[in-house]
Design a protein around this motif. Structure first.
Motif, short mmCIF file in Angstrom:
data_model
loop_
_atom_site.label_atom_id
_atom_site.label_comp_id
_atom_site.label_asym_id
_atom_site.label_seq_id
_atom_site.Cartn_x
_atom_site.Cartn_y
_atom_site.Cartn_z
N THR A 1 -13.72 -125.75 -0.16
CA THR A 1 -15.17 -127.19 -0.37
C THR A 1 -15.09 -127.49 1.28
O THR A 1 -14.83 -126.84 2.12
CB THR A 1 -14.20 -128.22 -1.67
OG1 THR A 1 -13.04 -128.62 -0.79
CG2 THR A 1 -13.97 -128.12 -2.60
N ILE A 2 -16.10 -128.30 1.04
CA ILE A 2 -16.11 -129.27 2.45
C ILE A 2 -16.08 -130.37 2.72
O ILE A 2 -16.68 -131.38 1.57
CB ILE A 2 -17.64 -128.38 3.20
CG1 ILE A 2 -17.40 -128.83 4.63
CG2 ILE A 2 -18.84 -128.65 2.71
CD1 ILE A 2 -17.77 -127.79 5.54
N HIS B 1 -15.61 -116.92 3.00
CA HIS B 1 -15.29 -116.29 1.35
C HIS B 1 -16.20 -116.18 0.57
O HIS B 1 -16.81 -115.42 -0.43
CB HIS B 1 -14.89 -117.96 0.98
CG HIS B 1 -14.11 -118.65 2.00
ND1 HIS B 1 -12.32 -118.04 1.49
CD2 HIS B 1 -13.94 -119.11 2.17
CE1 HIS B 1 -11.87 -119.23 2.44
NE2 HIS B 1 -12.32 -119.94 2.71
N ASN B 2 -17.83 -115.36 1.20
CA ASN B 2 -18.25 -114.24 0.91
C ASN B 2 -19.16 -115.85 -0.57
O ASN B 2 -19.17 -114.53 -1.73
CB ASN B 2 -17.92 -113.17 0.31
CG ASN B 2 -19.46 -112.38 0.17
OD1 ASN B 2 -20.18 -112.45 0.33
ND2 ASN B 2 -19.10 -111.69 -0.68
N ALA C 1 -20.95 -122.98 7.31
CA ALA C 1 -21.68 -121.59 7.27
C ALA C 1 -20.24 -120.55 7.65
O ALA C 1 -20.69 -119.18 7.19
CB ALA C 1 -23.03 -121.27 8.32
N GLN C 2 -19.49 -121.22 7.64
CA GLN C 2 -19.01 -120.22 8.81
C GLN C 2 -18.07 -120.44 7.34
O GLN C 2 -17.04 -118.72 7.16
CB GLN C 2 -18.47 -120.35 9.53
CG GLN C 2 -16.18 -120.16 10.22
CD GLN C 2 -17.01 -118.73 11.07
OE1 GLN C 2 -17.48 -118.57 11.75
NE2 GLN C 2 -15.75 -117.51 10.45
N LEU C 3 -17.27 -121.01 6.34
CA LEU C 3 -17.18 -120.94 5.74
C LEU C 3 -17.61 -120.02 4.61
O LEU C 3 -17.16 -118.83 3.48
CB LEU C 3 -16.85 -122.72 4.47
CG LEU C 3 -15.07 -123.30 5.08
CD1 LEU C 3 -15.42 -125.13 4.73
CD2 LEU C 3 -14.33 -122.61 5.33
N LYS D 1 -18.33 -133.11 7.94
CA LYS D 1 -18.51 -131.27 8.33
C LYS D 1 -19.50 -131.03 9.55
O LYS D 1 -20.60 -131.63 8.71
CB LYS D 1 -17.53 -130.99 8.22
CG LYS D 1 -16.34 -130.32 7.50
CD LYS D 1 -15.51 -130.87 8.39
CE LYS D 1 -13.75 -130.94 8.61
NZ LYS D 1 -12.88 -131.08 9.68
N ASP D 2 -19.79 -130.17 10.55
CA ASP D 2 -21.21 -130.31 10.69
C ASP D 2 -21.75 -128.98 9.59
O ASP D 2 -20.81 -127.55 9.39
CB ASP D 2 -20.84 -129.89 12.01
CG ASP D 2 -21.99 -129.25 13.04
OD1 ASP D 2 -22.64 -130.18 13.73
OD2 ASP D 2 -22.59 -128.10 13.00
N ILE D 3 -22.75 -128.36 9.98
CA ILE D 3 -23.11 -127.72 8.51
C ILE D 3 -23.05 -126.43 9.22
O ILE D 3 -22.61 -124.93 8.75
CB ILE D 3 -25.29 -127.37 8.90
CG1 ILE D 3 -25.68 -127.20 10.68
CG2 ILE D 3 -25.31 -128.90 8.04
CD1 ILE D 3 -27.58 -126.58 10.07
#
Length: 157
Positions: free
Chosen positions: A110-111, A127-128, A121-123, A115-117
């Motif tokens: 989750t986020i 985690h695909n 994108a990185q998460l 937080k920044d977009i």
């Protein structure tokens, strides 16, 4: 850009005691491939996806030598095909009677909305995953951000 500016706030959600057949129908009607599962008080408890539902259906295929079938194969083929169709129907009935709480993905990524977009994108990449639930400090779902939302935010700049 912050997640709260890019996320979708109106989210289709399900509960753990929703039937799979109803969830599958809703996913199809809304043209989405997955959705969050929340508790009665709105806390995120899982994610249900088309992939979760598809994994319920076992693959059945008749085993027959198609190059030079033996005479016994030709005699047994109609019986085997009927058996295979019965197994498929049984799998479909079993799937329809299950609740999504039994098959949903419980390991969640989750986020938070502040937080920044780029973090989202990185998460998603790490985690695909295709969708990222947005939760507040109490674990209550406040939105969802998808790959499309991130791309849209980049285009808007």
């Amino acid at each position: 850009m912050k997640i709260q500016d890019a996320m979708e706030k109106e989210v289709i959600k399900f509960q753990v005691d929703d039937r799979i057949v109803d969830v599958a129908k809703s996913l199809r009607e809304n043209k989405i491939s997955g959705a969050p599962v929340v508790s009665k008080d709105g806390k995120l408890v899982g994610i249900i996806s088309e992939g979760d539902i598809m994994r319920l259906l076992e693959v059945h295929s008749p085993h027959i030598n198609l190059i030079l079938p033996a005479p016994l194969d030709l005699i047994e083929l109609p019986v085997r095909m009927k058996y295979e169709l019965d197994e498929i129907a049984e799998d479909m009935n079993k799937a329809a009677s299950l609740l999504i709480g039994e098959i949903m993905t419980k390991k969640l990524v989750t986020i938070s909305p502040d937080k920044d977009i780029a973090d989202a994108a990185q998460l998603m990449d790490t985690h695909n995953i295709k969708r990222l639930p947005v939760v507040d400090d109490n674990g209550k779902m406040v939105g969802i951000v998808t790959r499309g939302d991130i791309i849209g935010a980049m285009v808007r700049g």
